[in-house]
Write a protein that holds these residues in place. Sequence first.
Motif, PDB file in Angstrom:
ATOM      1  N   ARG A 405      -3.740   7.324  14.851  1.00  0.00           N
ATOM      2  CA  ARG A 405      -4.132   6.218  14.017  1.00  0.00           C
ATOM      3  C   ARG A 405      -4.179   5.762  12.955  1.00  0.00           C
ATOM      4  O   ARG A 405      -3.864   6.582  12.341  1.00  0.00           O
ATOM      5  CB  ARG A 405      -5.473   6.153  14.118  1.00  0.00           C
ATOM      6  N   THR A 406      -3.529   4.930  12.528  1.00  0.00           N
ATOM      7  CA  THR A 406      -3.087   4.450  10.561  1.00  0.00           C
ATOM      8  C   THR A 406      -3.648   4.558   9.995  1.00  0.00           C
ATOM      9  O   THR A 406      -5.267   4.070  10.512  1.00  0.00           O
ATOM     10  CB  THR A 406      -2.895   2.678  11.000  1.00  0.00           C
ATOM     11  N   ALA A 411      -3.670   1.061   6.929  1.00  0.00           N
ATOM     12  CA  ALA A 411      -4.270  -0.164   7.573  1.00  0.00           C
ATOM     13  C   ALA A 411      -3.696  -1.709   6.765  1.00  0.00           C
ATOM     14  O   ALA A 411      -4.314  -1.673   6.212  1.00  0.00           O
ATOM     15  CB  ALA A 411      -5.808  -0.010   9.232  1.00  0.00           C
ATOM     16  N   PRO A 418       3.354  -4.918   7.698  1.00  0.00           N
ATOM     17  CA  PRO A 418       2.937  -3.961   7.162  1.00  0.00           C
ATOM     18  C   PRO A 418       2.336  -3.662   5.626  1.00  0.00           C
ATOM     19  O   PRO A 418       3.322  -4.518   4.517  1.00  0.00           O
ATOM     20  CB  PRO A 418       4.746  -2.397   7.174  1.00  0.00           C
ATOM     21  N   ASN A 437      -3.873  10.582  12.390  1.00  0.00           N
ATOM     22  CA  ASN A 437      -3.268   9.673  11.820  1.00  0.00           C
ATOM     23  C   ASN A 437      -2.012   9.973  11.455  1.00  0.00           C
ATOM     24  O   ASN A 437      -1.087  10.573  11.878  1.00  0.00           O
ATOM     25  CB  ASN A 437      -3.868  10.182   9.526  1.00  0.00           C
ATOM     26  N   SER A 438      -1.646   8.307  12.246  1.00  0.00           N
ATOM     27  CA  SER A 438      -0.155   7.984  12.429  1.00  0.00           C
ATOM     28  C   SER A 438       0.827   8.343  11.925  1.00  0.00           C
ATOM     29  O   SER A 438       0.866   8.452  10.561  1.00  0.00           O
ATOM     30  CB  SER A 438       0.279   7.130  12.774  1.00  0.00           C
ATOM     31  N   THR A 441       2.997   5.124  10.524  1.00  0.00           N
ATOM     32  CA  THR A 441       3.041   4.434   9.672  1.00  0.00           C
ATOM     33  C   THR A 441       2.311   5.352   8.849  1.00  0.00           C
ATOM     34  O   THR A 441       1.837   4.404   7.612  1.00  0.00           O
ATOM     35  CB  THR A 441       1.428   3.706  10.583  1.00  0.00           C
ATOM     36  N   SER A 442       2.860   6.036   8.095  1.00  0.00           N
ATOM     37  CA  SER A 442       2.192   6.723   6.706  1.00  0.00           C
ATOM     38  C   SER A 442       3.518   7.676   6.664  1.00  0.00           C
ATOM     39  O   SER A 442       4.251   7.048   5.425  1.00  0.00           O
ATOM     40  CB  SER A 442       0.684   8.099   6.591  1.00  0.00           C
ATOM     41  N   ARG A 781     -11.399   4.770  11.325  1.00  0.00           N
ATOM     42  CA  ARG A 781     -10.674   3.100  11.368  1.00  0.00           C
ATOM     43  C   ARG A 781     -11.776   1.974  11.924  1.00  0.00           C
ATOM     44  O   ARG A 781     -11.586   1.051  11.309  1.00  0.00           O
ATOM     45  CB  ARG A 781      -9.545   3.793  12.345  1.00  0.00           C
TER      46      ARG A 781
END
Length: 787
Positions: A405-406, A411, A418, A437-438, A441-442, A781
């Motif tokens: 998950r982002t 997010a 983004p 946590n992704s 995306t981090s 999230r």
Amino acid sequence: MSTGSLERTDLDERNQPGKGAESGEGAEAPEAVGESAEVSSFTSTVPSRRIPARAPNGRFVGPGSQLPPEADDLPTDRYLERELSWLQFNERVMQLAMDPTIPLLERARFLAIFASNLDEYFMVRVAGLKRRIATGLAVRTAAGLEPRELIERVARLAHELMNQHAAIFQHEVRPALEEQGITIVRWDELDEEDQEPLHYFFAERVFPVLTPLAVDPAHPFPYISGLSLNLAVLLQNPKTGSEHFARVKVPPSLPRFIRVDEYLLDIPLDAPLDAVLDKDRERRRFVPLEDIIASHLDQLFPGMLVREHFSFRVTRNEDVEVEEDDTENLLTALEKELTRRRFGPPIRLEVEDDIDSKVLDMLSRELQISDREVYRLPTPLDLRGLFTIADVDRSDLAFPTFFPRTHPDFAPTESAKPIDLLAAVRQKDVLVQHPYNSFSTSVQAFIEQAAADPNVLAIKQTLYRTSGDSPIIDALIDAAEAGKQVLAVVEIKARFDEVNNISWARKLEEAGVHVVYGVVGLKTHAKLCLVVRQESDGLVRYCHIGTGNYNPKTARVYEDFGLFTCDPQVGEDLSRLFNLLSGFAPRSRFKRLLVAPRSVRSGLVELIEEEVALHEARGEAGPPGRIVFKANSIVDEELIDALYRASIAGVHVDIWVRGICAVRPGVTGLSEHIRVRSVLGRFLEHSRVFWFDHGGDPQVYIGSADLMHRNLDRRVEALVRITDPGHLEELRDLIDLGFAETTSRWDLGSDGRWVRHHQTELGEPLDDLQVKLMERHDKRRRKARRR
């Protein structure tokens, strides 16, 4: 780089002998790091804290304190043997393969992981021990074992584990797979209709790459490469009746297990497994590649009679030695050493359990292998091939699919666009935990956005292990080509990743990235990224400090923490550390970092002593002090003794370790306040967290360092102090969950044995920590979305 560490040097006593001999660090360099000017430049100040008074000897004390005993007064048998502890870790992996509550394909995967782990253990740990014994450099271990006694115990336990591993596959996992329609069959179990397409497969894809090697006066015994699977073939000349020996190498370029399928020839070898499904989805059969080769040996030796054949496998010493001080170009030196690595001495011979005694005698003689180093096992050998079976497309037999998950702070809110990660970090520190946590995306997005941002002036990054097609590498190249200052501190000596690291290090250099290889005599293991951006109020430094590698692939299965911050103190620390790694900075000092080899050990020992002093100052009126270490391994004697002293003083010490642990918990008068546990599962617990209650003002660090001699003395490591109250609460929740009695785990006893606790007294399963964390992050999230 030499074979093993001869001594540990104290960096405050640069030219004096170390306090103790390294035991079992054969895979690492023995360089006397205190003799390097670059190494001795690592200095640090421990961040400001409420510090109790010191005794005349420099140790922290509280009112009326009775100083715990020094190391010389502690029991001599207080350490567990690290090499045997590693084998116990791999035994815990095997126990997961035995667990019928774990999905079947995952049990097969754990068997493959066990086999792969053990290969590396022999190539590095056992090889290093043998080499030190042969050169006369081996010494009694910290646990009190003589070198030859240790290698005997290792061999005995390794034999037991390998036999148990083979039995679990043969009698538990293999029959269970067959019940589910996934069968590993032998050639003789196939009917002619099934064998027919495999004849064509052999002729078209296997035969052209085989090289049969005869052994006779004109053909000396061939070199057997490490970890290769081979067939020992006994032949007879029908005219003379004379017997001959030949060796056939099973090509490692082909799949280990071949799918029995009439359409096999039409499918590329690198195609995904779902491309070779039978019409009947539930029926999948695999045949070992060596069986296919063995059934066609007459085509390799026309005119000869094939009497018998046996499979065997050799493990060699594959550690790397590079004397950095003797070469101007580390990259070139390492490339040459990698070529020599292939010819390391044999250290293990795996053979079929019914191998002909004459063949075994010849193999042992030619390979100079002792009886203790021969492992008789049922076929098929080399169960690393079970990774192929574990990847079969049967979701009902695997762990439920998990999607990282982002992180809520990263997010997007109102649009699919983004989020600006640099802006998010400017607002607040962000602590991510992978794989929950992704990574993409981090960490990945952070570096990619920095590379594309025209206001970013410089990016500095350490790279220890990453994938060859990593978007991180591409982003650094894009940044350099855009005119930014880009520095990559590449650790090309990361074991077994050397070839890949050399390749993309050259790729970075060609793109204009400033590539350096750190400090002579040290591996750069710290996980650091520094982004310098021009903003309206001046230059701002954005930082990422992690516990895991910048590798998008392993980030999906390795549990790790990463801190994003633009705190000026951290930014200043990273600037100084990168300057030290790339140039000369002999007086560098750090504020929120502990940096090895100078200050990680001493900083942690100081924090332990502070915890003892604060605990004693409170007396019985207050809660006991508490220390929690979460790490992959804990071996360092000085730190272990400090923890023993804390336990003697009444401080509660909790150790959460994945692999090696030399601490002996639960000993009356020594470690009765120490608990040690281990958690294994679908993700590899990889993060390092160091928690000190500190009288209600927690002092907490995360970072790259394990508590081993190599990490503390011969690597550049960095720990960063966590200060955000929300992050401290998150880490406290993780610790509480990890040490809850309702959590499935292994507990270490004072006798050195690990006991698994995964069920209640009523037989109900205990909580899976990683499943609970998946649920927790998902809930977090959803809660953030509602805000």
